[in-house]
Design a protein around this motif. Structure first.
Motif: not given
Length: 354
Positions: A67, A116-117, A197, A200, A207, A229-231
């Motif tokens: 992040s 993302q949200d 994302e 997330s 998902q 993404a961070h995944d």
């Protein structure tokens, strides 16, 4: 740019394998002003500092990192929600980085974003029908009286009940709201989608369903994706190419197999060792994890030389005085680049975890 030229660039479908998007030395520096109303720029936040990559028709590039590394800012610049400080964003060869709003409008149709949200990205006061049909009206893509049919078609395309078009966002679950956001992006028939994302904020059980939807859209419609993404597990399954970002810069880039099977940069190796479903990388026994020391430096005053050196177990004097180039190393395969003076695919686990 003349209207005729814009129409030629935007309206012509991309050929298979054609490079749609070229990002060159893209930078986003946010100024910090002094207090007491002096109005003088004192320092800048170097959110993105020289990012470059290519994206081909129906291709997928994963932007990964911790992040605050500049992934989302990069996505917002590509869609021109932010105007870059400098650099180029070439869409089919046309630089849109500094275009004015009137000239930019035709390109917005081809470059869409999924946020993302899913809870804050949809207007709670508008019905789903109005949310999805607004871009249709803005770009004059449907005749009057035909909007509802197109909205219902899009809802069905993303796996929602077409008869629910007159409901409000708060009547849907998080996964369903994200599908509405995807439908809104699809409405203008884009060639590139920036997925910031997109899963997330969703339950793990949801998902996979949303990721399968995105994969279907990519396959069936030929849409290209920049997937933020961070995944690392999600990126591995969805993306053909991967770019690893750290503190505003890309530190390693290559194909999915190159990055996951033979990571060159210490930061990439640390990220992969920490991923729960990617526990084994070349040279790292299962269950072992590289634990980075210290905090991520401030983008206001990043370290000299290599920005990762303050947390790197390989750092030497040269790392503080000379910034490593993002280039192909002698031991790397074609197209696999890393920005490290001591890049190598095998991890010295003793030093890394000391």
């Amino acid at each position: 740019m003349s209207d005729a030229t814009v129409s030629d660039v935007v309206g012509k479908p991309a050929a298979k394998g054609e490079t749609l998007l070229q990002v060159r030395d893209l930078k986003m520096h946010f100024p910090i002003k002094e207090a007491a109303g002096l109005g003088r720029t004192k320092k800048v936040v170097q959110a993105v500092d020289g990012v470059s990559f290519d994206l081909k028709q129906s291709g997928s590039l994963g932007l990964v990192g911790e992040s605050g590394c500049g992934k989302s800012t990069t996505g917002r610049m590509i869609t021109r929600l932010l105007t870059p400080t400098s650099g180029q964003i070439l869409f089919k060869g046309t630089d849109i980085a500094q275009l004015k709003e009137r000239d930019l409008r035709p390109f917005r149709r081809q470059l869409q974003i999924v946020f993302q949200d899913p809870y804050s990205s949809l207007n709670p006061r508008q019905t789903v029908s109005n949310i999805i049909s607004t871009p249709l009206r803005v770009h004059n893509l449907v005749k009057k009286g035909k909007e509802l049919a197109r909205v219902q078609e899009l809802l069905e395309r993303v796996g929602l009940n077409p008869e629910h078009h007159n409901r409000y966002p708060n009547e849907f679950s998080g996964g369903q709201r994200q599908r509405i956001g995807i439908a809104r992006a699809l409405a203008v028939e884009p060639e590139v989608i920036i997925a910031d994302e997109p899963v997330s904020a969703l339950d793990v059980s949801i998902q996979a369903q949303v990721m399968n939807l995105l994969e279907d859209l990519r396959r069936d419609l030929g849409i290209a994706f920049v997937f933020i993404a961070h995944d690392l597990g999600v990126v591995r399954h969805f993306c053909d190419e991967v770019a690893v970002m750290y503190l505003g810069k890309i530190v390693e880039q290559g194909s999915r197999d190159q990055i996951y099977n033979a990571p060159q940069h210490p930061y990439t190796q640390a990220l992969l060792s920490a991923a729960p479903d990617l526990g084994t990388i070349r040279g790292v026994p299962p269950k072992e994890r590289i634990r980075l020391v210290g905090d991520v430096p401030s983008p206001i005053d990043p370290p000299s030389g290599c920005r990762f050196r303050t947390r790197c177990w390989k750092a030497e004097d040269i790392c503080a005085t000379q910034e490593p180039l993002l280039e192909i190393k002698p031991q790397s395969s074609q197209g696999h680049t890393a920005a490290c003076h001591f890049a190598e695919p095998k991890v010295d686990l003793t030093a890394a975890t000391a």
